[in-house]
Design a protein around this motif. Structure first.
Motif, short mmCIF file in Angstrom:
data_model
loop_
_atom_site.label_atom_id
_atom_site.label_comp_id
_atom_site.label_asym_id
_atom_site.label_seq_id
_atom_site.Cartn_x
_atom_site.Cartn_y
_atom_site.Cartn_z
N VAL A 567 0.86 -1.18 0.00
CA VAL A 567 0.00 0.00 0.00
C VAL A 567 0.89 1.23 0.00
N HIS A 568 0.65 2.12 -0.96
CA HIS A 568 1.39 3.38 -1.00
C HIS A 568 0.38 4.50 -1.28
N MET A 569 0.18 5.35 -0.30
CA MET A 569 -0.68 6.52 -0.47
C MET A 569 0.17 7.76 -0.25
N TRP A 570 0.06 8.70 -1.19
CA TRP A 570 0.87 9.91 -1.12
C TRP A 570 -0.02 11.12 -1.40
N GLY A 571 -0.04 12.06 -0.45
CA GLY A 571 -0.76 13.30 -0.68
C GLY A 571 -2.26 13.14 -0.78
N CYS A 572 -2.79 12.06 -0.24
CA CYS A 572 -4.24 11.81 -0.33
C CYS A 572 -4.97 12.53 0.81
N ASP A 573 -6.17 12.94 0.51
CA ASP A 573 -7.00 13.57 1.53
C ASP A 573 -7.76 12.46 2.27
N ILE A 574 -7.17 11.98 3.34
CA ILE A 574 -7.72 10.84 4.08
C ILE A 574 -8.43 11.34 5.34
N GLY A 575 -9.64 10.87 5.54
CA GLY A 575 -10.37 11.20 6.75
C GLY A 575 -9.88 10.41 7.93
N PRO A 576 -10.47 10.64 9.10
CA PRO A 576 -10.04 9.91 10.30
C PRO A 576 -10.20 8.39 10.15
N ILE A 577 -9.24 7.64 10.68
CA ILE A 577 -9.34 6.18 10.67
C ILE A 577 -10.26 5.77 11.82
N PRO A 578 -11.34 5.05 11.52
CA PRO A 578 -12.32 4.71 12.58
C PRO A 578 -11.70 3.85 13.68
N GLU A 579 -12.11 4.11 14.89
CA GLU A 579 -11.68 3.28 16.01
C GLU A 579 -12.15 1.84 15.79
N GLY A 580 -11.30 0.88 16.15
CA GLY A 580 -11.64 -0.53 16.01
C GLY A 580 -11.38 -1.10 14.63
N MET A 581 -10.93 -0.26 13.68
CA MET A 581 -10.68 -0.76 12.33
C MET A 581 -9.44 -1.66 12.31
N SER A 582 -9.57 -2.86 11.72
CA SER A 582 -8.47 -3.82 11.65
C SER A 582 -8.46 -4.49 10.29
N PRO A 583 -7.82 -3.88 9.29
CA PRO A 583 -7.77 -4.51 7.96
C PRO A 583 -7.12 -5.89 8.03
N ASN A 584 -7.77 -6.86 7.39
CA ASN A 584 -7.25 -8.23 7.41
C ASN A 584 -6.29 -8.41 6.25
N CYS A 585 -5.03 -8.05 6.47
CA CYS A 585 -4.01 -8.09 5.42
C CYS A 585 -2.80 -8.88 5.90
N PRO A 586 -2.91 -10.18 6.01
CA PRO A 586 -1.81 -10.99 6.56
C PRO A 586 -0.59 -11.03 5.66
N ASN A 587 -0.74 -10.69 4.35
CA ASN A 587 0.39 -10.73 3.42
C ASN A 587 0.96 -9.35 3.13
N LEU A 588 0.42 -8.33 3.77
CA LEU A 588 0.90 -6.98 3.53
C LEU A 588 2.33 -6.83 4.07
N SER A 589 3.26 -6.47 3.20
CA SER A 589 4.67 -6.34 3.61
C SER A 589 5.12 -4.89 3.64
N THR A 590 4.50 -4.05 2.85
CA THR A 590 4.92 -2.64 2.76
C THR A 590 3.73 -1.73 2.93
N LEU A 591 3.79 -0.83 3.90
CA LEU A 591 2.73 0.15 4.13
C LEU A 591 3.38 1.53 4.21
N ILE A 592 3.11 2.34 3.21
CA ILE A 592 3.67 3.69 3.13
C ILE A 592 2.51 4.68 2.99
#
Length: 997
Positions: A567-592
């Motif tokens: 996942v690579h997000m750059w300069g995006c207008d992102i709203g608040p991350i909801p409390e309790g949110m847990s993305p199920n990404c067991p293979n995710l190696s890179t988060l930027i």
């Protein structure tokens, strides 16, 4: 210059002023333009020298006759066969009267009989330029006639060029009354620049701000007898073939070569196939089986064709032209090749001046202009309602000026006027679902460059680089380290080897036109990045790459799925991350997630990211803390937190035993994260530029024995010598030391063979520039090994023998450098010295033959002096001591000398120093309010005939020196003509006399 003529014509225009520039508005058609009386006459179609400028369509005959009867220069006849709408008769600027005036100039007399002093060569040059420009003007007028007779439309730039030429012609006439040789030379330079700007593509069907410039460069190389092969390279779909086609058309139109032969080479090239294709183009039949016999026959046939050009389009690898039968001495033949591969141009012996890069359209709305032209008909741009135009502009913006993508999309949307269809097309583009037709024609064309990367590892490196580089530039060092983090580069090597391999990879990718390198930055074109996502999608690998998009929230959708790898997000207008949110990404190696406005990350967010190895949440100005769940990411190899200015809390990191790279820089943390002493596998630690950070380095540094990179610059932490004694793998070191530890450090570290290869060491709380890289392994870099002294009151500091850059700033104790600094051995490595804001510093060096500092400096190349309020002399004299600074002195290798805001010094280079300046290239003296003389030839006052030798001087800059009287009493002998800039030196008695060696 600037005298008025034909005053009566001004009654047909209204004068206006905009941004300090005057302009005219036609009273009949309201067209706005600039220029003199001749320009007004051309607009009205009166003077016969419009050269393609369109006359006013509303100017009626009655006004014309009235004007003609009062004008001192009645209008001339239109050239027979050339309609007035194309261009009126082009009157010779230097007619019989004007030619006579210019001939008088060369003889020392103008038309009024006044004696003037100008060089005959300048006058002849001016005459020839006028003749050449008139030839160009005639040529354009004929082309416009042909073009518009076929219903084509001219570019606005053509009229602009013709208008400027008209102004130059008017000014050229007025040059007859000038006796200022500098003014004439300046005018000649302007005419030369204008000639270089001559438009080659006159029709609106050809779009590109630099199109004509590139064509001009190719034509110039074709005229150079020393050039055999010309290379045109660039990314797929950028317009290389178009450029070659336009060059072909221009050559054929001018008939400067007898023949132009075009052969498409492509991937399946072989010498046999290429020989037969060339033979077919020149009308030769090759039946021989032997390659050399075919080559000889082909060479002979080409020689008989005379002066010719061979265009080899779409070249993918080196071609041995001699084996094919193409020799540089064959009757003036030239070769033009187009390729995506820069290294192929070099392999085929293209000279650097004969290699041209074609870039995507950028600036001045050229991409939008091309899109609208392709959507329209017969050169008339499409016109949209506002609501559709906004969407269409968003679509065009996503192509970043790539002509291939713009043309294909325009053809796909041609005839579509429905708002919903345009909106649907934009939505598809955002999801990289461009439709089979668009994908076939764009991505598969771009993918050929990827397929041409023969090594699988190189392909993987490209994919990772493309996904990590956004529409902005990414630091090269950071990208290389992320390749290490991801396993693309072997991290067990030393840093120098890592960066050698990393730079080699990036250079190869650039040579294949897949990335762009700008000094220490890397960029990937958006369409190339989209192509990388397309490749991943085709191989059933999942990634999310978003750039400057509005993401109201991070949704638990199909995008954040179990197979997601990056996942690579750059300069995006992102709203608040909801409390309790847990993305199920067991293979995710890179988060930027960079440059977003997240202020809080929930504890649950990383719960199902057990494979996460790279976490980069940099440039989030509102982020105040990281969740404690980060402490559970036991697979984490890299944690990067740069420029999170509000960040105050980082959780304990002691359980992250796999962590090898930790960067927490430019934050508001006040203490180091807990558990650093447990990170025994850490190789890279950067805690720099945390100005609130206070820490005891002894609590953790001594345990980090595998450290290769340690940066604690611009913090309140002081490194202790014993902290780094066990760091035998340390290659890059930056940080502050206590002045009292200086001698101990010199003895135990820097004079050892295992000392750092790159360092920036500061003593006495020096706060320099942020972001200065420690990754400096280039032996040509003068700042590889830097030592900075602040307000240190101690003296007799021993300098390391490998020091390359010495900086003294804001010191209020030292009076002379050689009183405070010592060298125990030959100091040949020192190449740069900079001093600024040192209140008591009166001199830098001395002329003593016994000084342990001055006598050891042999290779100093740069000396930079700024704001030294007590400085009176550069090298002080030591009376009673034998003077020893001669040709081999301190300044014998000096190339660059700067001195700013030093208000007590009166004479810059004394006689003993002048003779050492044989390698000096640039001198810059500014705002020194007592400076009276730059080069003092001798201590006597009667040396007006003396000559000083500065054979390598290229630039002399003297700004704001109110007391300056003399640059040099005699003359300055230089190897070439240096650029001399003198400004605001009111008491200067005369400009320096410069002669060639």
């Amino acid at each position: 210059m600037g005298r008025k003529k034909n005053e009566d014509c001004r009654k047909h225009v209204t004068e206006g002023v905009e941004n300090g520039h005057n302009y005219w508005i036609c009273n009949y058609c309201n067209e706005k333009y600039s220029g003199g009386a001749s320009r007004i006459e051309a607009q009205l179609g009166l003077n016969g020298k419009g050269g393609g400028i369109k006359p006013c369509s509303k100017y009626h005959e009655g006004v014309y006759n009235n004007m003609a009867s009062t004008s001192s220069n009645p209008p001339l006849q239109v050239v027979e066969g050339v309609p007035q709408v194309i261009g009126t008769h082009i009157r010779s600027l230097l007619n019989h009267q004007n030619n006579a005036e210019i001939m008088n100039l060369s003889e020392g007399m103008n038309s009024s009989g006044c004696n003037i002093s100008v060089y005959e060569s300048e006058i002849n040059q001016l005459k020839q330029l006028v003749i050449d420009l008139e030839r160009d003007e005639n040529d354009i007028a004929k082309q416009l006639q042909s073009l518009e007779s076929r219903g084509k439309k001219r570019k606005p730039e053509v009229d602009e060029w013709l208008e400027e030429l008209l102004n130059l012609k008017e000014s050229a006439n007025e040059m007859n009354s000038s006796d200022d040789i500098h003014e004439i030379n300046h005018f000649i330079d302007n005419m030369k620049r204008h000639k270089k700007k001559k438009p080659f593509t006159l029709s609106t069907e050809f779009v590109g701000g630099r199109l004509d410039e590139k064509i001009h460069k190719v034509l110039k190389q074709l005229d150079d007898d020393k050039v055999f092969v010309i290379g045109i390279y660039g990314m797929g779909g950028v317009g290389k073939t178009l450029h070659a086609t336009l060059v072909e058309n221009e050559v054929k139109r001018k008939a400067t070569f007898k023949h132009v032969f075009w052969v498409t080479v492509s991937h399946n090239y072989s010498i046999l196939k290429l020989q037969h294709n060339i033979a077919k183009r020149i009308g030769l039949k090759l039946d021989e089986d032997d390659e050399k016999v075919r080559a000889d026959n082909l060479s002979l046939a080409l020689e008989k064709k005379g002066k010719s050009i061979l265009i080899l389009d779409d070249v993918w690898k080196y071609i041995d032209l001699k084996k094919v039968g193409i020799h540089p001495k064959v009757n003036g033949i030239k070769v033009i090749l187009t390729t995506r591969l820069k290294h192929v141009c070099h392999q085929m012996d293209c000279q650097p001046c004969a290699i041209l890069q074609i870039d995507p359209l950028n600036g001045n709305n050229k991409d939008w202009e091309l899109f609208m032209l392709k959507l329209g008909h017969d050169g008339t741009p499409k016109i949209f309602p506002n609501e559709i135009e906004k969407i269409a502009r968003c679509i065009v913006e996503r192509f970043k000026g790539l002509p291939l993508a713009i043309n294909v999309m325009a053809r796909t949307m041609k005839g579509v006027d429905d708002f919903h269809q345009w909106k649907h097309a934009l939505n598809k583009l955002r999801k990289l679902e461009m439709g089979q037709e668009v994908e076939e024609e764009i991505f598969k064309v771009l993918k050929r460059s990827f397929d041409n990367l023969m090594e699988k590892n190189l392909q993987n490196c490209f994919l990772y680089c493309a996904l990590l580089s956004t529409g902005t530039l990414i630091e090269k060092d950071e990208l290389i380290m992320k390749l290490v983090d991801n396993g693309q580069i072997n991290g067990s090597m030393c840093l120098e080897e890592i960066f050698v391999e990393g730079n080699t990879i990036l250079n190869k990718l650039e040579s294949h036109s897949l990335i762009s390198l700008y000094n220490n930055k890397v960029a990937t074109h958006q369409m190339v990045r989209n192509m990388a996502c397309y490749i991943l999608k085709q191989s059933k690998r999942d990634a999310i790459v978003k750039f400057k998009e509005c993401v109201t929230e991070i949704p638990l959708s199909h995008e954040w799925a179990a197979k997601l790898e990056l996942v690579h997000m750059w300069g995006c207008d992102i709203g608040p991350i909801p409390e309790g949110m847990s993305p199920n990404c067991p293979n995710l190696s890179t988060l930027i997630i960079n440059r977003v406005s997240i202020s809080h990350v929930p504890e649950s967010f990383f719960k199902y990211m057990n494979s996460l190895s790279i976490l980069d949440i940099s440039y989030n100005k509102r982020l105040e803390s990281l969740p404690n769940s980060v402490s559970e990411l036991r697979s984490l190899i890299t944690l990067v937190l740069k420029s999170c200015y509000s960040l105050k809390h980082v959780p304990p990191l002691g359980e992250l035993q796999a962590l090898s790279r930790l960067v927490i820089s430019k934050t508001s943390i006040e203490e180091a994260p807990q558990g650093l002493e447990k990170l025994i596998n850490l190789k890279w630690l950067d805690l720099s530029s945390n100005k609130c950070l206070n820490m005891d380095t002894r609590s953790f540094l001594s345990n980090l024995t595998k450290i290769q990179y340690l940066n604690l610059q611009h913090t309140n932490a002081l490194i202790k010598v014993e902290d780094i004694q066990r760091m035998n793998m340390l290659e890059c070191l930056g940080g502050g030391f206590d002045c009292k530890d200086h001698k101990q450090y010199m003895q135990k570290n820097l004079d050892m063979s295992f000392g750092p290869k790159s360092y920036i060491l500061t003593f006495a709380s020096v706060w320099g520039e942020d972001g200065v890289s420690l990754i400096r392994f280039d032996s040509d870099d003068p700042e590889t090994k830097t030592m900075k002294f602040g307000n240190c009151d101690h003296s007799s500091h021993i300098l390391p023998k490998d020091l390359t850059y010495l900086c003294i700033e804001k010191n209020s104790h030292w009076v002379c450098l050689c009183d405070a600094l010592l060298c125990n051995t030959d100091f040949s490595s020192l190449r740069k010295i900079k001093t600024y804001y040192c209140q008591r510093l009166k001199s830098l060096f001395c002329l003593s033959g016994f000084c342990s500092f001055c006598t050891m400096i042999h290779n100093l190349e740069v000396l930079d002096l700024q704001r030294l309020e007590s400085l009176t002399i550069v090298c002080k004299e030591v009376f009673g001591v034998r003077q020893s600074l001669t040709q081999g002195g301190i300044f014998s290798c000096l190339k660059k000398f700067n001195i700013y805001h030093c208000h007590l010094i009166e004479k810059l280079f004394r006689p003993q120093l002048v003779q050492q300046l044989q390698n000096l290239e640039t001198i810059d003296v500014q705002h020194c309010y007592s400076m009276k003389e730059i080069f003092v030839v001798s201590n006597s006052d009667d040396n007006d005939q003396s000559i000083i030798s500065l054979p390598k001087l290229t630039r002399l800059t003297l700004y704001y020196l109110p007391e300056l009287k003399i640059v040099c009493k005699g003359s300055i002998s230089c190897g070439s003509s240096p650029k001399v800039d003198i400004f605001n030196c009111p008491n200067l008695e005369r400009y320096p006399t410069i002669q060639r060696c």
